[in-house]
Design a protein around this motif. Structure first.
Motif, short mmCIF file in Angstrom:
data_model
loop_
_atom_site.label_atom_id
_atom_site.label_comp_id
_atom_site.label_asym_id
_atom_site.label_seq_id
_atom_site.Cartn_x
_atom_site.Cartn_y
_atom_site.Cartn_z
N VAL A 140 0.83 -1.44 -0.02
CA VAL A 140 0.06 -0.03 -0.11
C VAL A 140 0.90 1.20 0.01
O VAL A 140 0.67 2.22 -0.86
CB VAL A 140 -0.85 -0.06 1.09
N LEU A 141 2.03 1.41 0.89
CA LEU A 141 2.87 2.60 1.09
C LEU A 141 3.38 2.73 -0.43
O LEU A 141 3.53 3.86 -0.88
CB LEU A 141 3.78 2.54 2.14
N PRO A 142 4.08 2.04 -0.81
CA PRO A 142 4.69 2.13 -2.43
C PRO A 142 3.57 2.67 -3.35
O PRO A 142 4.03 3.46 -4.26
CB PRO A 142 5.27 0.61 -2.63
N TYR A 143 2.39 2.14 -3.42
CA TYR A 143 1.52 2.43 -4.41
C TYR A 143 0.95 3.90 -3.93
O TYR A 143 0.95 4.53 -4.87
CB TYR A 143 0.16 1.59 -4.09
N LEU A 144 1.02 4.13 -2.74
CA LEU A 144 0.59 5.63 -2.35
C LEU A 144 1.65 6.54 -2.57
O LEU A 144 1.44 7.67 -3.18
CB LEU A 144 0.44 5.85 -1.01
#
Length: 99
Positions: free
Chosen positions: A85-89
């Motif tokens: 999730v964090l890399p996508y955000l």
């Protein structure tokens, strides 16, 4: 910057859950005693920090007797957040020009 702070908070939460799980094992096997003032206070703090995270999952998880798999489930969700999730955000922020 916001995502960096979120990543740090998720990392701190990871270690709080690990500490609470290890401490629960030590208490269960009578290695440490909650009647000790420091141990009791530390246990109370860790419990108050982790219980709100565990409560929704404990409602839906089946009863395994004395085995509580809720911390493991929460840790798996933290891993998913940190690595998917964090890399996508972050990527969304880069493409939007705000990161």
């Amino acid at each position: 910057m916001f995502l960096n702070i979120l990543a740090i908070l998720l990392n701190v939460l990871w270690w709080i859950i690990i500490a609470q799980a290890v401490m629960s094992w030590l208490i269960a096997f009578n290695v440490i005693n909650t009647h000790n003032q420091f141990v009791g206070q530390l246990w109370m703090v860790l419990d108050r920090l982790t219980e709100p995270l565990y409560r929704p999952f404990r409602r839906i998880m089946p009863d395994f007797g004395g085995l509580d798999l809720t911390p493991m489930l929460v840790l798996i969700l933290l891993i998913i957040m940190q690595q998917a999730v964090l890399p996508y955000l972050y990527q969304l922020g880069v493409t939007a020009g705000i990161a």
